[in-house]
Design a protein around this motif. Structure first.
Motif, PDB file in Angstrom:
ATOM      1  N   ASP A  86     -40.547  11.461 -34.771  1.00  0.00           N
ATOM      2  CA  ASP A  86     -40.328  10.587 -33.616  1.00  0.00           C
ATOM      3  C   ASP A  86     -39.105   9.692 -33.822  1.00  0.00           C
ATOM      4  O   ASP A  86     -38.289   9.508 -32.914  1.00  0.00           O
ATOM      5  N   LEU A 141     -49.018   9.167 -30.265  1.00  0.00           N
ATOM      6  CA  LEU A 141     -48.766  10.603 -30.218  1.00  0.00           C
ATOM      7  C   LEU A 141     -49.690  11.278 -29.212  1.00  0.00           C
ATOM      8  O   LEU A 141     -50.906  11.081 -29.241  1.00  0.00           O
ATOM      9  N   ASN A 175     -46.110  15.848 -27.182  1.00  0.00           N
ATOM     10  CA  ASN A 175     -45.284  15.694 -28.381  1.00  0.00           C
ATOM     11  C   ASN A 175     -45.317  16.895 -29.318  1.00  0.00           C
ATOM     12  O   ASN A 175     -44.354  17.121 -30.061  1.00  0.00           O
TER      13      ASN A 175
END
Length: 560
Positions: free
Chosen positions: A416, A57, A62
């Motif tokens: 995700d 991450l 993100n």
């Protein structure tokens, strides 16, 4: 984001914990299930999540900050601290008079936006006196035949003080024209009109089936609405690209994201092909999602959808206006999860679903009434549904900080996963020639049908527990009052329509309809002509019949 030495230490410590603490307990007592999965899609849920699960991450790429790309954490910098979501209860009661009464009641009870449900004849482009309308007038929402009905619905409700969402698709142009005409009658500048029309015909072919025209002319009408509203009603959202009905038809959460965003891509491409600039209409695109029972999966779904839409818009259309990349959405709690058995349980389901929507950052929210598995909601159940939102807003603390579940190892990992699965589906759709081709070939419909079949099989075999249905049943159900639309309501609506037809100028009606017919045969934008028709008190059916004559009707093939 995490130091590799720290991750190694966490992995080592987790392995020791599993060996020393978990395995003896599992050996002795076991666990409820051999495998835990999310509600849809079969994403396996691990026993424990650590920083190792989100080791890749990157905070800036993100997550970022609310109000900034990639909008994972929301499209507004202050979240609900500046302004709460719009509490927009869906309502439409048989006749226009009853709907006006319900709207006033909801506004008096603290609702902050209106949401209009239409009966099936209106949704299909028929007036109440049509043979096809018999027995359905006012049953699933309000019957709107002419501008007179729309004037009645909004009597005493200034359109510059409320925003109105209308769940209407194939005849969306006609109902929008009526709304604009009511605003004109009230003396309101069109630039001040706020609200949304659903206007998402692609999902009608996929899941809901209230279509009229074939895809090509339907897309033309939608593009005409984009262009007209950009000039005339810039604060009005011209489409609500709907995953709600896709999910209600049986899709997974990832499919809901993918098919909805793929519909959005198709609309953008069609508008660009018609010569519109992306920044001219994209900021007024809005979306509509369902919120189901698995709270954390739903939160991850909303976050993944926001991030993926921003990326897709950037990659494919390169807009200059950041608002063109912002996914703003309305949420409705899941109608298909409501049960006729032990309907009080539905209050609990709706509350959890509403919590998921708020934790996921919705811009507006409808909470279902407990009795909607049986009938239109009563005044009492509507009030309880609205109070659910108000308690959530003012007592739960969920609205006090932006994106409160950000940084949860599980939620970030699931966000995700859902984003990647949705992107993979969209790439498959691209390989099939785009969403329109995938819909016309029935590929999308088959994916949803297969998922719905598997889910129903799980319920029937007891693998999926539905409280009060296949577990924890009771022998008797208490009696309760239900909202009912009667034959007398239908008769009154038909009489009202007959009176309008008697009083209107038939020559004016005929002239405006012929002008619309000529426009349909040309490249002219249809919206100004439709506004003229409704101002002459042409019926929904008369306007749609002209377009039926010129464009034809859609007849789908088998999805099997």
């Amino acid at each position: 984001m995490f130091d590799e030495e720290d991750l190694d230490a966490i992995r080592s410590a987790k392995s020791e914990w599993e060996a020393d603490e978990v395995e003896p307990v599992v050996d002795r007592f076991g666990e409820r299930k051999e495998t835990f999965t999310t509600d849809t899609g079969g994403h396996e849920v691990d026993r424990l999540y650590t920083p190792d699960d989100v080791r890749d991450l990157d905070y800036e790429d993100n997550l970022g900050f609310p109000g900034e790309e990639p909008y994972t954490r929301g499209v507004y910098s202050t979240g609900y601290r500046g302004r709460l979501w719009t509490m927009r209860q869906y309502a439409g009661m048989g006749t226009p008079e009853e709907t006006n009464e319900r709207f006033h009641y909801l506004l008096d009870q603290g609702q902050t936006g209106l949401s209009m449900a239409f009966d099936l004849p209106t949704q299909m482009g028929y007036a109440s006196d049509a043979a096809m309308a018999a027995g359905e007038v006012g049953k699933s929402g309000v019957a709107i035949d002419t501008l007179a009905d729309m004037e009645t619905v909004f009597d005493g409700i200034p359109l510059d003080e409320v925003s109105t969402s209308m769940t209407i698709n194939a005849p969306a142009s006609v109902l929008l024209a009526m709304y604009i005409a009511v605003g004109d009658r009230q003396g309101i500048d069109r630039e001040e009109l706020r609200g949304t029309i659903q206007n998402d015909v692609l999902k009608e072919y996929i899941a809901r089936n209230t279509y009229i025209y074939p895809p090509e002319p339907s897309m033309r009408i939608i593009t005409d609405i984009f262009e007209f509203c950009a000039d005339e009603t810039p604060k009005f959202n011209t489409i609500s690209i709907s995953g709600y009905h896709i999910r209600e038809a049986g899709s997974t959460a990832a499919q809901e994201i993918a098919f909805t965003l793929a519909d959005g891509i198709e609309y953008v491409e069609t508008a660009l092909d018609a010569g519109l600039d992306v920044d001219e209409f994209a900021p007024q695109l809005s979306f509509f999602f369902a919120s189901y029972n698995n709270i954390l999966e739903e939160v991850a779904k909303f976050r993944a959808a926001r991030r993926l839409w921003a990326k897709l818009m950037e990659e494919r259309f390169d807009p200059e206006n950041p608002k063109s990349k912002q996914l703003k959405f309305h949420t409705q709690t899941a109608g298909s999860t409501l049960t006729a058995q032990q309907i009080e349980n539905n209050i609990v389901r709706v509350a959890y679903q509403a919590l998921a929507a708020v934790l996921g950052g919705t811009q507006s929210l409808h909470t279902n009434g407990k009795d909607e598995a049986l009938a239109l909601p009563t005044e009492e159940s509507v009030r309880t549904a609205l109070r659910t939102q108000q308690i959530l807003a003012h007592e739960s603390g969920a609205a006090d900080t932006v994106d409160p579940l950000a940084g949860s190892y599980y939620v970030e990992d699931l966000t995700d996963e859902l984003e990647q699965e949705a992107r993979d589906i969209i790439e498959t759709i691209d390989g099939k020639g785009g969403m329109l081709d995938a819909v016309e070939s029935q590929w999308v419909q088959r994916q949803i049908q297969d998922t719905a079949f598997d889910r129903q099989e799980e319920i029937e075999e007891g693998e999926r527990v539905i409280v009060g249905v296949n577990e924890y049943q009771v022998d008797e159900e208490p009696e309760m009052d239900l909202e009912e639309v009667t034959e007398e309501d239908e008769r009154r609506q038909k009489e009202s329509l007959a009176a309008v037809k008697e009083d209107r100028d038939d020559e004016d009606v005929a002239a405006t309809l012929e002008a619309l017919r000529a426009a349909a045969r040309s490249d002219d934008n249809l919206m100004p002509y439709i506004v003229d028709c409704v101002k002459a008190y042409a019926t929904v059916g008369e306007v749609c019949d002209v377009l039926r004559d010129e464009f034809g009707e859609y007849h789908p093939g088998s999805a099997l």
